[in-house]
Design a protein around this motif. Structure first.
Motif, PDB file in Angstrom:
ATOM      1  N   TYR A  77      23.126  -3.131  39.182  1.00  0.00           N
ATOM      2  CA  TYR A  77      21.750  -3.505  38.865  1.00  0.00           C
ATOM      3  C   TYR A  77      21.571  -4.991  39.155  1.00  0.00           C
ATOM      4  O   TYR A  77      22.316  -5.832  38.638  1.00  0.00           O
ATOM      5  CB  TYR A  77      21.446  -3.240  37.391  1.00  0.00           C
ATOM      6  CG  TYR A  77      21.571  -1.795  36.983  1.00  0.00           C
ATOM      7  CD1 TYR A  77      20.540  -0.892  37.236  1.00  0.00           C
ATOM      8  CD2 TYR A  77      22.715  -1.325  36.350  1.00  0.00           C
ATOM      9  CE1 TYR A  77      20.656   0.441  36.848  1.00  0.00           C
ATOM     10  CE2 TYR A  77      22.845   0.002  35.968  1.00  0.00           C
ATOM     11  CZ  TYR A  77      21.809   0.883  36.214  1.00  0.00           C
ATOM     12  OH  TYR A  77      21.923   2.195  35.835  1.00  0.00           O
ATOM     13  N   GLU A  78      20.595  -5.311  39.971  1.00  0.00           N
ATOM     14  CA  GLU A  78      20.351  -6.705  40.353  1.00  0.00           C
ATOM     15  C   GLU A  78      18.865  -7.001  40.180  1.00  0.00           C
ATOM     16  O   GLU A  78      18.038  -6.356  40.792  1.00  0.00           O
ATOM     17  CB  GLU A  78      20.793  -6.939  41.806  1.00  0.00           C
ATOM     18  CG  GLU A  78      20.370  -8.269  42.414  1.00  0.00           C
ATOM     19  CD  GLU A  78      20.839  -9.475  41.611  1.00  0.00           C
ATOM     20  OE1 GLU A  78      22.050  -9.613  41.400  1.00  0.00           O
ATOM     21  OE2 GLU A  78      19.965 -10.270  41.174  1.00  0.00           O
ATOM     22  N   LYS A  79      18.580  -7.978  39.349  1.00  0.00           N
ATOM     23  CA  LYS A  79      17.194  -8.316  39.037  1.00  0.00           C
ATOM     24  C   LYS A  79      16.474  -8.954  40.221  1.00  0.00           C
ATOM     25  O   LYS A  79      15.260  -8.798  40.380  1.00  0.00           O
ATOM     26  CB  LYS A  79      17.220  -9.302  37.862  1.00  0.00           C
ATOM     27  CG  LYS A  79      16.000  -9.332  37.042  1.00  0.00           C
ATOM     28  CD  LYS A  79      16.253 -10.033  35.723  1.00  0.00           C
ATOM     29  CE  LYS A  79      16.572 -11.501  35.914  1.00  0.00           C
ATOM     30  NZ  LYS A  79      16.571 -12.236  34.619  1.00  0.00           N
ATOM     31  N   GLN A  80      17.214  -9.668  41.041  1.00  0.00           N
ATOM     32  CA  GLN A  80      16.584 -10.400  42.135  1.00  0.00           C
ATOM     33  C   GLN A  80      16.366  -9.505  43.357  1.00  0.00           C
ATOM     34  O   GLN A  80      16.832  -8.384  43.416  1.00  0.00           O
ATOM     35  CB  GLN A  80      17.443 -11.615  42.512  1.00  0.00           C
ATOM     36  CG  GLN A  80      17.631 -12.576  41.343  1.00  0.00           C
ATOM     37  CD  GLN A  80      18.221 -13.904  41.770  1.00  0.00           C
ATOM     38  OE1 GLN A  80      17.514 -14.792  42.227  1.00  0.00           O
ATOM     39  NE2 GLN A  80      19.521 -14.052  41.620  1.00  0.00           N
ATOM     40  N   THR A  81      15.639 -10.033  44.334  1.00  0.00           N
ATOM     41  CA  THR A  81      15.328  -9.250  45.525  1.00  0.00           C
ATOM     42  C   THR A  81      16.452  -9.295  46.548  1.00  0.00           C
ATOM     43  O   THR A  81      16.424  -8.556  47.533  1.00  0.00           O
ATOM     44  CB  THR A  81      14.049  -9.769  46.214  1.00  0.00           C
ATOM     45  OG1 THR A  81      14.208 -11.168  46.467  1.00  0.00           O
ATOM     46  CG2 THR A  81      12.846  -9.560  45.314  1.00  0.00           C
ATOM     47  N   ASP A  82      17.402 -10.187  46.324  1.00  0.00           N
ATOM     48  CA  ASP A  82      18.525 -10.253  47.262  1.00  0.00           C
ATOM     49  C   ASP A  82      19.762 -10.678  46.477  1.00  0.00           C
ATOM     50  O   ASP A  82      19.678 -11.122  45.339  1.00  0.00           O
ATOM     51  CB  ASP A  82      18.234 -11.255  48.383  1.00  0.00           C
ATOM     52  CG  ASP A  82      19.107 -11.018  49.621  1.00  0.00           C
ATOM     53  OD1 ASP A  82      19.933 -10.066  49.610  1.00  0.00           O
ATOM     54  OD2 ASP A  82      18.959 -11.777  50.594  1.00  0.00           O
ATOM     55  N   TRP A  83      20.905 -10.548  47.120  1.00  0.00           N
ATOM     56  CA  TRP A  83      22.122 -10.951  46.440  1.00  0.00           C
ATOM     57  C   TRP A  83      22.390 -12.444  46.602  1.00  0.00           C
ATOM     58  O   TRP A  83      21.647 -13.141  47.264  1.00  0.00           O
ATOM     59  CB  TRP A  83      23.310 -10.117  46.905  1.00  0.00           C
ATOM     60  CG  TRP A  83      23.528 -10.058  48.393  1.00  0.00           C
ATOM     61  CD1 TRP A  83      23.162 -10.978  49.326  1.00  0.00           C
ATOM     62  CD2 TRP A  83      24.149  -8.980  49.094  1.00  0.00           C
ATOM     63  NE1 TRP A  83      23.527 -10.551  50.572  1.00  0.00           N
ATOM     64  CE2 TRP A  83      24.144  -9.334  50.472  1.00  0.00           C
ATOM     65  CE3 TRP A  83      24.735  -7.772  48.727  1.00  0.00           C
ATOM     66  CZ2 TRP A  83      24.686  -8.503  51.458  1.00  0.00           C
ATOM     67  CZ3 TRP A  83      25.279  -6.967  49.705  1.00  0.00           C
ATOM     68  CH2 TRP A  83      25.252  -7.324  51.041  1.00  0.00           C
ATOM     69  N   GLY A 141       7.622 -11.896  36.056  1.00  0.00           N
ATOM     70  CA  GLY A 141       7.673 -12.346  34.667  1.00  0.00           C
ATOM     71  C   GLY A 141       9.064 -12.290  34.057  1.00  0.00           C
ATOM     72  O   GLY A 141       9.215 -12.398  32.845  1.00  0.00           O
ATOM     73  N   GLU A 142      10.083 -12.154  34.902  1.00  0.00           N
ATOM     74  CA  GLU A 142      11.475 -12.148  34.415  1.00  0.00           C
ATOM     75  C   GLU A 142      12.057 -13.560  34.518  1.00  0.00           C
ATOM     76  O   GLU A 142      11.733 -14.298  35.448  1.00  0.00           O
ATOM     77  CB  GLU A 142      12.326 -11.220  35.291  1.00  0.00           C
ATOM     78  CG  GLU A 142      11.897  -9.776  35.278  1.00  0.00           C
ATOM     79  CD  GLU A 142      12.164  -9.091  33.950  1.00  0.00           C
ATOM     80  OE1 GLU A 142      13.231  -9.341  33.367  1.00  0.00           O
ATOM     81  OE2 GLU A 142      11.302  -8.310  33.516  1.00  0.00           O
ATOM     82  N   GLU A 155      15.809  -5.702  42.407  1.00  0.00           N
ATOM     83  CA  GLU A 155      14.566  -5.744  41.609  1.00  0.00           C
ATOM     84  C   GLU A 155      14.620  -4.751  40.455  1.00  0.00           C
ATOM     85  O   GLU A 155      13.627  -4.078  40.153  1.00  0.00           O
ATOM     86  CB  GLU A 155      13.348  -5.481  42.491  1.00  0.00           C
ATOM     87  CG  GLU A 155      13.184  -6.543  43.576  1.00  0.00           C
ATOM     88  CD  GLU A 155      11.880  -6.442  44.322  1.00  0.00           C
ATOM     89  OE1 GLU A 155      11.467  -5.324  44.650  1.00  0.00           O
ATOM     90  OE2 GLU A 155      11.266  -7.501  44.588  1.00  0.00           O
ATOM     91  N   THR A 156      15.780  -4.642  39.848  1.00  0.00           N
ATOM     92  CA  THR A 156      15.954  -3.725  38.721  1.00  0.00           C
ATOM     93  C   THR A 156      16.615  -4.499  37.581  1.00  0.00           C
ATOM     94  O   THR A 156      17.710  -5.028  37.738  1.00  0.00           O
ATOM     95  CB  THR A 156      16.823  -2.524  39.144  1.00  0.00           C
ATOM     96  OG1 THR A 156      16.199  -1.884  40.266  1.00  0.00           O
ATOM     97  CG2 THR A 156      16.943  -1.521  38.005  1.00  0.00           C
ATOM     98  N   PRO A 185       8.994  -3.658  40.354  1.00  0.00           N
ATOM     99  CA  PRO A 185       7.685  -3.474  40.995  1.00  0.00           C
ATOM    100  C   PRO A 185       6.858  -2.350  40.369  1.00  0.00           C
ATOM    101  O   PRO A 185       5.634  -2.401  40.414  1.00  0.00           O
ATOM    102  CB  PRO A 185       8.044  -3.139  42.449  1.00  0.00           C
ATOM    103  CG  PRO A 185       9.425  -3.648  42.637  1.00  0.00           C
ATOM    104  CD  PRO A 185      10.092  -3.513  41.304  1.00  0.00           C
ATOM    105  N   THR A 186       7.506  -1.348  39.789  1.00  0.00           N
ATOM    106  CA  THR A 186       6.755  -0.185  39.297  1.00  0.00           C
ATOM    107  C   THR A 186       6.850  -0.016  37.788  1.00  0.00           C
ATOM    108  O   THR A 186       6.105   0.782  37.222  1.00  0.00           O
ATOM    109  CB  THR A 186       7.316   1.113  39.919  1.00  0.00           C
ATOM    110  OG1 THR A 186       8.670   1.283  39.463  1.00  0.00           O
ATOM    111  CG2 THR A 186       7.281   1.046  41.429  1.00  0.00           C
ATOM    112  N   ALA A 187       7.761  -0.703  37.146  1.00  0.00           N
ATOM    113  CA  ALA A 187       8.062  -0.538  35.719  1.00  0.00           C
ATOM    114  C   ALA A 187       8.751   0.788  35.422  1.00  0.00           C
ATOM    115  O   ALA A 187       8.961   1.128  34.256  1.00  0.00           O
ATOM    116  CB  ALA A 187       6.833  -0.707  34.822  1.00  0.00           C
TER     117      ALA A 187
END
Lengths: 432, 432
Positions: B21-27, B43-44, B107-108, B130-132
């Motif tokens: 699980y990676e919050k960002q859009t890239d590593w 908002g993270e 993005e998770t 992006p979708t919640a």
């Protein structure tokens, strides 16, 4: 919400067990100012978007509680546009009086909420910030009252990644004093842009430029304050606008609004909506239509504020207490459709104000919240709009008459433009 | 971690299902720079604490992967202190080569993790930004690799709430260009204060003042750069130090470190520790002693970085694959006690470096991670400490020899103090 239940309890009603999770160390929500930006001392997102210099941007007569007047709090008439600290004092005075602090777990963040369709209960997992102690508790009802002006909507702009000056969203803007002698850009054309731009001007910015996407605010701005269209790109300190013009700026404050974000709610319970006066999916603006044991208070864009939140809280309380019956799904659908039909036909801000007045009146009629002259409040908002149009830098010196007490406010001892001390102590002085 | 498993898989081993699980859009984690501060576009909290102008503050020969050299990546010798974008390119090149992107859900955000003692499994609740959309999945093992340089430790200071200038924690500092001709205060005496102060000086700050709590950094600072003791209070722009001296400053960068914060972990799984080289409760620095199905990678304060993370990941992988046996509780306790005893006796930074070298060597010995000259890396770090002491504003122009390839680095074509373009493109030019 706590105040609504406590009012019923003190009148002799039986009320359910109440737990209020509050991430901050004190109440006041948005009005609980913090000098911190981004993350707080525990690494949690800072909820407040206030800045030191903020004064109410609407007359206090538009937000006065029907059950706790400004006269009751201050014991004498005060001005119509109090600074932040004064308004916090007012709302804090009201909740102190109502003895609801006992229900609140401060410094406790809600991490996740889930609903069990079999037990018809919610599980709420929370964490106490000083110790990280977590707990999961079950509830029959959940009320979401965490607001929607805490998570910035911050679009990107070409070249912004190398803008060398101050760059912040309105959410993290904390004071305009540092903008003295600076060329300032505010991006946006709603209340944040209007007010932060005005504060920058007041504090001696060399210039204020406001960039709009669809249409300018159109006020009669003073010299040195101008509006430009959208931004094409940044190149170092230089802003290129889509009309081909450029402006070198020292500071950029991005005033592009906020996100409905509820990181503790699963997809099927979380409101996702633009900021407007009638978000879809909420029966009477408060009941989560897909699961009517979940409620939202204050999810609307707001002209009415404190008194609308009250009317919502009283109605939600009555649904939970069974004093009002929860309509079935088809009835809720029909109600939402009817209000949404009116909502989409609204032409301008005056229409929205009247619409929200009707909405508040509808809720007040359903509960024992004290009736007040909602139409009179609508008229105050309409007058305020005119007063701003006539005098954007001076409208906070105007006075209005409370529909709750009939008290005409008095002018602040010092004109807003000349008052550099926003403290409660200064405000309560009888002369400037 | 993914790289460790993928290496085993490509060598023919069976590996379990992996979800990252990676919050960002890239590593890239910390090295994945964002111009954003505070909260990101969803908002993270923004995880990266990098700034535009950041160059490695230790020689790259100290962090080189044993299985992917700088020579392999760049095809020729480069300098010892690459800028941020260059180092990101290096670590990205290595993971691209190993084909592990398929395991990552970008993005998770992980919202909550819980452990069920009956099933001996973890439940991980995550949300796609992006979708919640949320989901809860079960896992046999969880590896915490979200780092501990993302949540600012930001103490308060008397009077800071009305400081009118730029005020930010190092976490939200994004570039020193705006500090030209400014009087700058950095609060702290560790790497952030040292480096941000130096960047401010490089970019033309009028003065740089560093405030220490216990002892000054003690480098031979250039004119205009000075150290002062702790802060008694702020009064407007004026800083009052505890020795009675004062200084008017335009900008304050608070360099007081970071919190171990894992908002998605319950109390009994979450590490709470000061930032040090042997946090308590972690067997061999990676196994959560109270629940050995949970692991931490990179939880230490770091001299060794990438190669230490690798050695940790290889060892965690081997524990999960059963190639290494998990010792029982008493053996783990004894190991932790032994390392902690050594840890508390460390006298200075040189001791810590040697200690961490021993720690890395211990892990490498346990796995098939390529053996490398750990003692040689220790010597590089010790030389680096001396080089900094001799020339704090010039040490990035020094060169070292790789223990992996024997390649001696070349000086960058332009001295660090004169190089204002930190881009990869500029770096790879063969002349200045």
């Amino acid at each position: 919400m706590l105040r609504a239940f406590e009012a019923a309890r003190q009148a002799g009603a039986e009320i359910p067990e109440l737990v209020c999770y509050e991430k901050q160390t004190d109440w006041g929500g948005q009005w609980n100012y913090s000098w911190r930006t981004g993350l707080d001392g525990y690494g949690e997102p800072v909820p407040s978007s206030m800045y030191r210099n903020l004064w109410s941007n609407g007359p206090k007569e538009g937000l006065e509680f029907a059950d706790y007047s400004f006269d009751e709090h201050f014991g004498r008439p005060v001005s119509s546009y109090p600074p932040r600290e004064v308004l916090w004092d007012y709302i804090a005075g009201r909740v102190e009086k109502s003895d609801v602090r006992k229900y609140i777990r401060f410094e406790t963040a809600v991490r996740w909420v889930s609903y069990d369709a079999d037990t018809e209960q919610f599980s709420v997992t929370s964490q106490t910030l000083p110790t990280a102690a977590d707990s999961t508790e079950t509830f029959d009802y959940v009320v979401v009252a965490s607001g929607h002006f805490s998570y910035p909507n911050f679009p990107t702009f070409a070249g912004i990644e190398t803008f060398p000056g101050m760059l912040t969203h309105a959410h993290d803007f904390r004071g305009a004093e540092g903008l003295k002698d600076q060329d300032v850009l505010v991006i946006g054309s709603s209340y944040s842009a209007e007010d932060i731009g005005s504060q920058a001007y007041k504090m001696g910015a060399r210039s204020v430029t406001a960039s709009y996407r669809t249409q300018p605010m159109g006020y009669q701005w003073p010299d040195g304050f101008s509006e430009r269209p959208g931004i094409e790109r940044f190149d170092g300190n230089t802003v290129h606008f889509i009309d081909g013009s450029t402006k070198d700026v020292d500071a950029v404050i991005v005033c592009t609004g906020y996100l409905h974000k509820y990181a503790y709610l699963p997809e099927d319970l979380g409101l996702r909506s633009p900021n407007n006066v009638y978000p879809d999916g909420l029966y009477r603006g408060v009941v989560w239509n897909d699961n009517p044991k979940l409620f939202y208070v204050g999810a609307q864009d707001q002209w009415f504020t404190f008194n609308m939140f009250d009317a919502q809280a009283w109605y939600v309380r009555d649904l939970i207490l069974g004093r009002s019956a929860m309509p079935d799904r088809s009835e809720r659908d029909a109600s939402i459709a009817e209000w949404r039909k009116r909502f989409v036909a609204l032409a301008d801000a005056a229409d929205e104000i009247r619409f929200q007045g009707d909405y508040v009146q509808d809720l007040v009629n359903l509960t024992d919240y004290p009736q007040f002259d909602v139409d009179g409040v609508v008229e105050i908002f309409l007058a305020w709009k005119n007063d701003k149009a006539a005098d954007i830098m001076g409208y906070r010196d105007y006075t209005y008459t409370s529909v709750m007490t009939g008290t005409r406010s008095i002018p602040h001892h010092t004109r807003w433009m000349d008052e550099l001390d926003d403290s409660l102590e200064r405000y309560l002085q009888t002369s400037g």
